[in-house]
Design a protein around this motif. Structure first.
Motif, PDB file in Angstrom:
ATOM      1  N   PHE A   9      -1.508   1.355  10.912  1.00 28.52           N
ATOM      2  CA  PHE A   9      -2.248   2.002  12.007  1.00 28.52           C
ATOM      3  C   PHE A   9      -3.622   2.403  11.481  1.00 28.52           C
ATOM      4  O   PHE A   9      -3.812   2.592  10.265  1.00 28.52           O
ATOM      5  CB  PHE A   9      -1.489   3.211  12.581  1.00 28.52           C
ATOM      6  CG  PHE A   9      -1.112   4.263  11.588  1.00 28.52           C
ATOM      7  CD1 PHE A   9       0.087   4.207  10.892  1.00 28.52           C
ATOM      8  CD2 PHE A   9      -1.959   5.345  11.352  1.00 28.52           C
ATOM      9  CE1 PHE A   9       0.424   5.204   9.974  1.00 28.52           C
ATOM     10  CE2 PHE A   9      -1.625   6.352  10.438  1.00 28.52           C
ATOM     11  CZ  PHE A   9      -0.424   6.280   9.745  1.00 28.52           C
ATOM     12  N   SER A  12      -4.549   4.981   8.748  1.00 29.10           N
ATOM     13  CA  SER A  12      -3.858   4.859   7.461  1.00 29.10           C
ATOM     14  C   SER A  12      -4.706   4.120   6.425  1.00 29.10           C
ATOM     15  O   SER A  12      -4.804   2.885   6.422  1.00 29.10           O
ATOM     16  CB  SER A  12      -2.525   4.123   7.652  1.00 29.10           C
ATOM     17  OG  SER A  12      -1.996   3.727   6.399  1.00 29.10           O
ATOM     18  N   GLY A  13      -5.262   4.880   5.502  1.00 28.98           N
ATOM     19  CA  GLY A  13      -6.046   4.263   4.433  1.00 28.98           C
ATOM     20  C   GLY A  13      -5.183   3.458   3.471  1.00 28.98           C
ATOM     21  O   GLY A  13      -5.643   2.482   2.880  1.00 28.98           O
ATOM     22  N   ASN A  14      -3.929   3.869   3.317  1.00 32.60           N
ATOM     23  CA  ASN A  14      -3.051   3.063   2.462  1.00 32.60           C
ATOM     24  C   ASN A  14      -2.844   1.678   3.065  1.00 32.60           C
ATOM     25  O   ASN A  14      -2.768   0.681   2.338  1.00 32.60           O
ATOM     26  CB  ASN A  14      -1.717   3.783   2.244  1.00 32.60           C
ATOM     27  CG  ASN A  14      -1.841   4.906   1.223  1.00 32.60           C
ATOM     28  OD1 ASN A  14      -2.206   4.661   0.079  1.00 32.60           O
ATOM     29  ND2 ASN A  14      -1.577   6.137   1.634  1.00 32.60           N
ATOM     30  N   LYS A  17      -5.995  -0.673   2.516  1.00 35.17           N
ATOM     31  CA  LYS A  17      -6.087  -1.393   1.241  1.00 35.17           C
ATOM     32  C   LYS A  17      -5.624  -2.848   1.420  1.00 35.17           C
ATOM     33  O   LYS A  17      -6.230  -3.779   0.906  1.00 35.17           O
ATOM     34  CB  LYS A  17      -5.189  -0.718   0.189  1.00 35.17           C
ATOM     35  CG  LYS A  17      -5.524   0.729  -0.103  1.00 35.17           C
ATOM     36  CD  LYS A  17      -4.438   1.379  -0.960  1.00 35.17           C
ATOM     37  CE  LYS A  17      -4.753   2.838  -1.233  1.00 35.17           C
ATOM     38  NZ  LYS A  17      -3.834   3.449  -2.200  1.00 35.17           N
ATOM     39  N   TYR A  36       2.920   6.039  14.237  1.00 32.67           N
ATOM     40  CA  TYR A  36       3.211   7.045  13.211  1.00 32.67           C
ATOM     41  C   TYR A  36       3.248   8.446  13.809  1.00 32.67           C
ATOM     42  O   TYR A  36       4.168   9.229  13.553  1.00 32.67           O
ATOM     43  CB  TYR A  36       2.139   6.960  12.114  1.00 32.67           C
ATOM     44  CG  TYR A  36       2.260   8.012  11.050  1.00 32.67           C
ATOM     45  CD1 TYR A  36       3.229   7.903  10.054  1.00 32.67           C
ATOM     46  CD2 TYR A  36       1.414   9.116  11.039  1.00 32.67           C
ATOM     47  CE1 TYR A  36       3.349   8.871   9.071  1.00 32.67           C
ATOM     48  CE2 TYR A  36       1.531  10.088  10.056  1.00 32.67           C
ATOM     49  CZ  TYR A  36       2.494   9.967   9.079  1.00 32.67           C
ATOM     50  OH  TYR A  36       2.615  10.924   8.108  1.00 32.67           O
ATOM     51  N   HIS A  42       9.877   7.885  11.201  1.00 34.31           N
ATOM     52  CA  HIS A  42      10.977   8.817  10.904  1.00 34.31           C
ATOM     53  C   HIS A  42      12.282   8.381  11.565  1.00 34.31           C
ATOM     54  O   HIS A  42      13.332   8.969  11.296  1.00 34.31           O
ATOM     55  CB  HIS A  42      10.607  10.233  11.367  1.00 34.31           C
ATOM     56  CG  HIS A  42       9.583  10.871  10.477  1.00 34.31           C
ATOM     57  ND1 HIS A  42       9.911  11.725   9.436  1.00 34.31           N
ATOM     58  CD2 HIS A  42       8.239  10.752  10.440  1.00 34.31           C
ATOM     59  CE1 HIS A  42       8.805  12.096   8.810  1.00 34.31           C
ATOM     60  NE2 HIS A  42       7.780  11.528   9.406  1.00 34.31           N
ATOM     61  N   GLY A  54      10.140   5.017   4.550  1.00 36.83           N
ATOM     62  CA  GLY A  54       9.499   5.719   5.664  1.00 36.83           C
ATOM     63  C   GLY A  54       7.982   5.691   5.623  1.00 36.83           C
ATOM     64  O   GLY A  54       7.334   6.606   6.145  1.00 36.83           O
ATOM     65  N   GLU A  55       7.397   4.667   4.998  1.00 36.22           N
ATOM     66  CA  GLU A  55       5.931   4.612   4.848  1.00 36.22           C
ATOM     67  C   GLU A  55       5.365   3.271   5.295  1.00 36.22           C
ATOM     68  O   GLU A  55       6.020   2.233   5.164  1.00 36.22           O
ATOM     69  CB  GLU A  55       5.549   4.783   3.366  1.00 36.22           C
ATOM     70  CG  GLU A  55       5.860   6.139   2.773  1.00 36.22           C
ATOM     71  CD  GLU A  55       5.467   6.225   1.291  1.00 36.22           C
ATOM     72  OE1 GLU A  55       5.234   7.328   0.830  1.00 36.22           O
ATOM     73  OE2 GLU A  55       5.416   5.187   0.605  1.00 36.22           O
ATOM     74  N   PRO A  57       1.775   1.053   4.291  1.00 35.50           N
ATOM     75  CA  PRO A  57       1.897  -0.288   4.845  1.00 35.50           C
ATOM     76  C   PRO A  57       3.216  -0.972   4.481  1.00 35.50           C
ATOM     77  O   PRO A  57       3.805  -0.687   3.445  1.00 35.50           O
ATOM     78  CB  PRO A  57       0.741  -1.040   4.174  1.00 35.50           C
ATOM     79  CG  PRO A  57       0.604  -0.372   2.835  1.00 35.50           C
ATOM     80  CD  PRO A  57       0.883   1.086   3.104  1.00 35.50           C
ATOM     81  N   SER A  69       1.547  -0.106  -1.313  1.00 35.80           N
ATOM     82  CA  SER A  69       0.317  -0.902  -1.282  1.00 35.80           C
ATOM     83  C   SER A  69       0.048  -1.609  -2.615  1.00 35.80           C
ATOM     84  O   SER A  69      -0.426  -2.749  -2.626  1.00 35.80           O
ATOM     85  CB  SER A  69      -0.871  -0.026  -0.893  1.00 35.80           C
ATOM     86  OG  SER A  69      -1.040   1.037  -1.805  1.00 35.80           O
TER      87      SER A  69
HETATM   88  N1  LIG Z   1       2.178   5.047  -2.273  1.00 34.92           N
HETATM   89  C1  LIG Z   1       2.261   4.565  -0.919  1.00 34.92           C
HETATM   90  C2  LIG Z   1       1.772   5.622   0.021  1.00 34.92           C
HETATM   91  C3  LIG Z   1       1.962   5.195   1.456  1.00 34.92           C
HETATM   92  C4  LIG Z   1       1.747   6.343   2.418  1.00 34.92           C
HETATM   93  O1  LIG Z   1       1.710   7.524   2.031  1.00 34.92           O
HETATM   94  N2  LIG Z   1       1.611   5.985   3.696  1.00 34.92           N
HETATM   95  C5  LIG Z   1       1.478   7.003   4.714  1.00 34.92           C
HETATM   96  C6  LIG Z   1       0.494   6.561   5.783  1.00 34.92           C
HETATM   97  S1  LIG Z   1      -1.116   6.366   5.109  1.00 34.92           S
HETATM   98  C7  LIG Z   1       2.840   7.184   5.352  1.00 34.92           C
HETATM   99  O2  LIG Z   1       3.378   6.267   5.905  1.00 34.92           O
HETATM  100  N3  LIG Z   1       3.401   8.394   5.206  1.00 34.92           N
HETATM  101  C8  LIG Z   1       4.654   8.702   5.809  1.00 34.92           C
HETATM  102  C9  LIG Z   1       5.161  10.043   5.427  1.00 34.92           C
HETATM  103  O3  LIG Z   1       4.669  10.616   4.437  1.00 34.92           O
HETATM  104  O4  LIG Z   1       6.039  10.518   6.118  1.00 34.92           O
HETATM  105  C10 LIG Z   1       1.452   3.267  -0.795  1.00 34.92           C
HETATM  106  O5  LIG Z   1       0.494   3.113  -1.563  1.00 34.92           O
HETATM  107  O6  LIG Z   1       1.786   2.415   0.046  1.00 34.92           O
END
Ligand SMILES: N[C@@H](CCC(=O)N[C@@H](CS)C(=O)NCC(=O)O)C(=O)O
Length: 209
Positions: A9, A12-14, A17, A36, A42, A54-55, A57, A69
């Motif tokens: 989305f 989301s900076g992750n 990347k 999200y 969730h 739960g994350e 990308p 990522s």
């Molecule tokens: N270390 C992970 C971090 C991913 C991350 O934190 N994504 C966030 C969105 S930018 C997410 O989905 N968070 C869900 C949560 O914390 O509940 C990566 O690099 O992919």
């Protein structure tokens, strides 16, 4: 049908990347919008079918589904032959910067932006702590970039794409970016690469809360 599908989305900076890798590599890809803020990541169903962690990308390619990522960028470098290491020394350097990014550079800054820049919490002991930690990480990267155009080499690698996740996000985080001239120059070098797009143009979904 697209070769690569990216669950993501705009905010989301992750995810950016990975989206930026796909854009710069001119890959055949499509974003799949994840709701999200509506709680989709969730839900039991999403965690069962897309990512148990739960994350986003999450990348889908030829029946393979990947999250994290750094793992996705490593995979994309391998299957496309782009932006990866040229020898074992570079592979280790890329890994070193991507781990630093996941632990500190992206992590503290993204959490600060979420609270201060998107949720508009105002200043709290938590935002103060996160800003100090984020700026300490930014100082380290700025110093490193004072004598190299890209993090690991004279060319763009997946290490740069990892650290680039949040650096184009426009929200005010209370960080004084004028303190980091070498990061600014590095951002310009990436922005000038053919195919570069801003995160909010590359990925779908709302761009504010
Ligand atoms: N270390 C992970 C971090 C991913 C991350 O934190 N994504 C966030 C969105 S930018 C997410 O989905 N968070 C869900 C949560 O914390 O509940 C990566 O690099 O992919």
């Amino acid at each position: 049908m697209s070769e690569f599908k990216l669950h993501c989305f705009a905010l989301s900076g992750n995810s950016y990347k990975v989206a930026l890798f796909l854009a710069l590599a001119k890959a055949n890809w499509e974003p799949i919008l994840v709701d999200y803020f509506g709680g989709e990541t969730h839900s039991d169903q999403w965690r069962r079918n897309v990512n148990e962690q739960g994350e986003v990308p999450v990348l889908e390619h030829t029946g393979i589904r990947l999250s994290q990522s750094a793992v996705i960028l490593d995979y994309l470098a391998e299957v496309t032959g782009k932006f990866g290491p040229q020898d074992a020394g570079e592979r280790r350097e890329i890994l070193r910067w991507m781990l630093f990014d996941n632990h500190k550079f992206t992590s503290y800054y993204a959490t600060l932006r979420f609270l201060y820049g998107l949720r508009m919490t105002g200043e709290t002991p938590v935002t103060q702590f996160l800003r100090e930690r984020a700026m300490a990480a930014y100082r380290i990267v700025d110093r490193h970039l004072s004598d190299t155009p890209f993090l690991v080499s004279t060319r763009l690698t997946i290490a740069d794409l990892s650290l680039a996740g949040y650096v184009y996000m426009p929200e005010d985080t209370g960080v004084d970016h004028s303190e980091f001239p070498n990061i600014a120059a590095w951002k310009d070098r990436i922005r000038n690469l053919p195919g570069w797009q801003h995160p909010y143009d590359l990925m779908p979904g709302p761009t504010f809360l």
